[in-house]
Design an enzyme around this catalytic site. Structure first.
Site, PDB file in Angstrom:
ATOM      1  N   CYS A  71       0.841  -1.209   0.000  1.00  0.00           N
ATOM      2  CA  CYS A  71       0.000   0.000   0.000  1.00  0.00           C
ATOM      3  C   CYS A  71       0.876   1.259   0.000  1.00  0.00           C
ATOM      4  CB  CYS A  71      -0.899  -0.048   1.231  1.00  0.00           C
ATOM      5  SG  CYS A  71      -1.752   1.477   1.621  1.00  0.00           S
ATOM      6  N   CYS A  74       0.137   3.701   2.820  1.00  0.00           N
ATOM      7  CA  CYS A  74       0.630   3.134   4.084  1.00  0.00           C
ATOM      8  C   CYS A  74       2.118   3.421   4.247  1.00  0.00           C
ATOM      9  CB  CYS A  74       0.403   1.623   4.140  1.00  0.00           C
ATOM     10  SG  CYS A  74      -1.323   1.109   4.099  1.00  0.00           S
TER      11      CYS A  74
END
Length: 150
Positions: A71, A74
């Site tokens: 991600c 993230c």
């Protein structure tokens, strides 16, 4: 539950529960078992077993970043979350749960998007914030969520 002048804290290294006097909380207490610092200024990576231990055995609020290595947002938020840990400890514990490795845990808490921050206190979730945030926003959101009446 601990007494009014002590707290139960779970070690981020060996996950042993320690009892710490409140007046020693800010003086870098060490774990009674592994002798490592109870606060490192860094988020602790948790699997399902250690997550449950920190959630149920610690008197501190637990701020969890549910994330995944693939991600992009993230990965972008990771340095801000680490910086927030240095700012928010020892008033709470910051942790990271990799949703790829801990899919059952992510399902249990119905994590639908990542990154998602979830704030737990006294064994239950009290606030949730999906999406990447900067350090100042993480700190501000966490403090506001803890200040709200329950």
């Amino acid at each position: 539950m601990s007494s009014p002048d002590t707290l139960h804290l779970v070690c981020p290294h060996c996950h042993t529960t320690n009892r710490v006097a409140l007046q020693h909380l800010s003086s870098a207490p060490d774990c009674g078992k592994c002798h490592q610092p109870l606060f490192t200024g860094q988020p602790v990576a948790l699997d399902a077993a250690s997550f449950d231990r920190h959630l149920s055995r610690s008197d501190l609020p637990l701020l969890v970043d549910f994330w995944a290595p693939w991600c992009g947002p993230c990965r972008m938020m990771a340095p801000a979350f680490e910086a927030a840990a240095a700012q928010l400890e020892p008033q709470l514990r910051l942790a990271k749960v990799n949703t790829e490795d801990e899919q059952a845990l992510a399902a249990r808490y119905q994590i639908r998007s990542i990154p998602t921050l979830a704030l737990f206190w006294q064994g239950r979730e009290i606030a949730r914030q999906p999406g990447a945030m900067g350090q100042a926003d993480i700190v501000r959101w966490t403090r506001a969520a803890l200040a709200r009446p329950r």
